[in-house]
Write a protein that holds these residues in place. Structure first.
Motif, PDB file in Angstrom:
ATOM      1  N   LEU A 134     -57.484  18.087 -16.480  1.00 25.63           N
ATOM      2  CA  LEU A 134     -58.765  18.582 -16.008  1.00 25.63           C
ATOM      3  C   LEU A 134     -58.826  19.965 -16.161  1.00 25.63           C
ATOM      4  O   LEU A 134     -57.996  20.545 -17.088  1.00 25.63           O
ATOM      5  CB  LEU A 134     -58.157  18.758 -14.310  1.00 25.63           C
ATOM      6  CG  LEU A 134     -57.766  17.444 -13.591  1.00 25.63           C
ATOM      7  CD1 LEU A 134     -57.601  17.656 -12.127  1.00 25.63           C
ATOM      8  CD2 LEU A 134     -58.616  16.194 -13.861  1.00 25.63           C
ATOM      9  N   GLY A 135     -59.799  20.642 -15.985  1.00 26.35           N
ATOM     10  CA  GLY A 135     -60.185  21.983 -16.304  1.00 26.35           C
ATOM     11  C   GLY A 135     -61.318  22.240 -17.617  1.00 26.35           C
ATOM     12  O   GLY A 135     -61.658  23.279 -18.020  1.00 26.35           O
ATOM     13  N   SER A 136     -61.695  20.867 -17.982  1.00 27.13           N
ATOM     14  CA  SER A 136     -63.000  20.925 -19.124  1.00 27.13           C
ATOM     15  C   SER A 136     -62.413  21.973 -20.013  1.00 27.13           C
ATOM     16  O   SER A 136     -61.306  21.779 -20.689  1.00 27.13           O
ATOM     17  CB  SER A 136     -64.107  21.421 -18.434  1.00 27.13           C
ATOM     18  OG  SER A 136     -65.146  21.349 -19.369  1.00 27.13           O
ATOM     19  N   LEU A 137     -63.264  22.740 -20.516  1.00 31.56           N
ATOM     20  CA  LEU A 137     -62.924  23.692 -21.835  1.00 31.56           C
ATOM     21  C   LEU A 137     -63.104  24.908 -21.258  1.00 31.56           C
ATOM     22  O   LEU A 137     -63.453  25.923 -21.736  1.00 31.56           O
ATOM     23  CB  LEU A 137     -63.933  23.477 -23.015  1.00 31.56           C
ATOM     24  CG  LEU A 137     -63.752  22.298 -23.708  1.00 31.56           C
ATOM     25  CD1 LEU A 137     -64.601  22.176 -25.011  1.00 31.56           C
ATOM     26  CD2 LEU A 137     -62.137  22.170 -24.412  1.00 31.56           C
ATOM     27  N   GLY A 138     -62.168  25.203 -20.151  1.00 30.06           N
ATOM     28  CA  GLY A 138     -62.030  26.518 -19.480  1.00 30.06           C
ATOM     29  C   GLY A 138     -61.128  27.448 -20.271  1.00 30.06           C
ATOM     30  O   GLY A 138     -60.663  27.016 -21.444  1.00 30.06           O
TER      31      GLY A 138
ATOM     32  N   VAL B 190     -56.151  22.702 -25.596  1.00 33.31           N
ATOM     33  CA  VAL B 190     -56.570  21.209 -26.416  1.00 33.31           C
ATOM     34  C   VAL B 190     -56.648  21.142 -27.759  1.00 33.31           C
ATOM     35  O   VAL B 190     -56.207  20.356 -28.297  1.00 33.31           O
ATOM     36  CB  VAL B 190     -58.130  20.981 -25.618  1.00 33.31           C
ATOM     37  CG1 VAL B 190     -58.684  19.698 -26.484  1.00 33.31           C
ATOM     38  CG2 VAL B 190     -57.962  20.918 -23.889  1.00 33.31           C
ATOM     39  N   PRO B 191     -56.966  22.084 -28.475  1.00 34.96           N
ATOM     40  CA  PRO B 191     -57.080  22.202 -29.957  1.00 34.96           C
ATOM     41  C   PRO B 191     -55.502  22.105 -30.365  1.00 34.96           C
ATOM     42  O   PRO B 191     -55.337  21.267 -31.583  1.00 34.96           O
ATOM     43  CB  PRO B 191     -57.613  23.524 -30.390  1.00 34.96           C
ATOM     44  CG  PRO B 191     -58.583  23.981 -29.471  1.00 34.96           C
ATOM     45  CD  PRO B 191     -57.804  23.424 -28.103  1.00 34.96           C
ATOM     46  N   GLU B 192     -54.730  22.451 -29.658  1.00 37.34           N
ATOM     47  CA  GLU B 192     -53.166  22.546 -30.060  1.00 37.34           C
ATOM     48  C   GLU B 192     -52.785  21.433 -30.127  1.00 37.34           C
ATOM     49  O   GLU B 192     -51.933  20.657 -31.103  1.00 37.34           O
ATOM     50  CB  GLU B 192     -52.283  23.571 -29.322  1.00 37.34           C
ATOM     51  CG  GLU B 192     -52.560  25.111 -29.756  1.00 37.34           C
ATOM     52  CD  GLU B 192     -51.647  26.052 -29.266  1.00 37.34           C
ATOM     53  OE1 GLU B 192     -50.484  25.507 -28.742  1.00 37.34           O
ATOM     54  OE2 GLU B 192     -51.867  27.084 -28.954  1.00 37.34           O
ATOM     55  N   LEU B 193     -53.193  20.565 -29.080  1.00 42.24           N
ATOM     56  CA  LEU B 193     -52.688  19.227 -28.858  1.00 42.24           C
ATOM     57  C   LEU B 193     -53.298  18.307 -29.499  1.00 42.24           C
ATOM     58  O   LEU B 193     -52.500  17.133 -30.162  1.00 42.24           O
ATOM     59  CB  LEU B 193     -52.912  18.961 -27.156  1.00 42.24           C
ATOM     60  CG  LEU B 193     -52.014  19.783 -26.199  1.00 42.24           C
ATOM     61  CD1 LEU B 193     -52.780  19.232 -24.597  1.00 42.24           C
ATOM     62  CD2 LEU B 193     -50.776  19.258 -26.116  1.00 42.24           C
TER      63      LEU B 193
END
Length: 291
Positions: free
Chosen positions: A6-10, A17-20
């Motif tokens: 959750l949390g979109s691209l906050g 997200v990019p790290e994952l």
């Protein structure tokens, strides 16, 4: 690994997200804005457009995932307790429906306390509901965001003052989103069985130290800290349009800082501090002040 978030691209996910994805994992993001879909997909993640207050949207996001990252977003306009109960129960139902066995929940400092903690009690409610499930869960508890300090820009400009209902001698803990993201990524990739709590702190400083730093940064030697009563704080928030039930909870939070109860559990479990310090934040504050 399939990761639902959750949390979109906050602020946190923009780092996490990019790290994952770069580590080779598959990420699905729930976003309330269709305008964010292209940006999410450009990163290499999947997007589900919906709301965390809609069970079907939560289920669609979590289905098939190995781990879910859950966080409270949006603002309550009425009772914070009712909002926490609603969101927490939706999270619980989505986990039960999808069979998710691993969860990382972005919670908050103060989640260990009862209603006396005010605005942060919502996290106690959500943690309690999630803790009742037979899953492995990590509660990530960040402290106050540096960005909260931007709320004082108006009074600094108008009165050369930072105004709060707790004293300048109180030592506050602050965190930067990238430091939270680092902990979230680690919690997702290195699960721990059972229920665990991880605090996230970037720096600690008093109101006096903040004032001194801003006096120099803003070239404002007469900048001061003004401590007001709870009644004055409530009136000020109401004058800015904050609903009274919400404002009352934030006044309670300030009072908990005044009596030093907000950080009881944090003090007993202080983590290694993150990388982002007050000195790093000062240029950002100055840029916002000068806009």
């Amino acid at each position: 690994m399939k990761i639902a978030m959750l949390g979109s691209l906050g602020n946190v996910n923009r780092v996490a997200v990019p790290e994952l994805l770069n580590a080779g994992h598959e990420v699905t993001l729930l976003t309330s804005s269709a305008d964010r879909v292209a940006e999410i997909e450009e990163l290499g993640a999947h997007a589900v457009v919906g709301s965390m207050t809609n069970l079907d949207d939560l289920v669609a996001t979590l289905t098939g995932a190995d781990v879910a990252y859950l966080m409270l977003t949006g603002r309550a306009t009425g009772s914070l307790v009712a909002h926490g109960e609603m969101v927490g129960n939706l999270f619980k139902q989505a986990i039960e429906t999808t069979g998710i066995k691993r969860v990382v929940n972005l919670s908050s400092v103060g989640a260990d306390q009862g209603p006396e903690i005010g605005a942060l009690y919502v996290y106690n409610i959500i943690e309690g509901l999630l803790a009742s499930l037979p899953i492995d869960i990590t509660f990530v508890r960040p402290v106050a965001f540096y960005g909260n300090l931007m709320g004082s820009i108006q009074t600094i400009k108008a009165q050369h003052a930072i105004i709060n209902n707790f004293p300048a001698s109180h030592r506050n803990a602050y965190v930067w989103p990238a430091d939270i993201a680092k902990t979230v990524v680690d919690a997702i990739l290195h699960p721990v069985a059972g229920q665990t709590v991880r605090y996230v702190v970037s720096d600690l400083f008093t109101g006096d130290e903040l004032v001194a730093a801003l006096q120099e940064t803003l070239a404002m030697p007469d900048l001061k800290w003004i401590e007001i009563s709870d009644e004055q704080a409530l009136a000020n928030m109401a004058a800015k349009g904050m609903p009274e039930p919400v404002a009352t909870e934030f006044v309670k939070l300030g009072a908990s800082q005044r009596n030093e109860s907000a950080y009881t559990d944090l003090t007993a479990h202080m983590p290694v501090l993150g990388d982002f310090k007050l000195a790093d934040f000062l240029p950002i504050f100055k840029a916002a002040y000068n806009k």
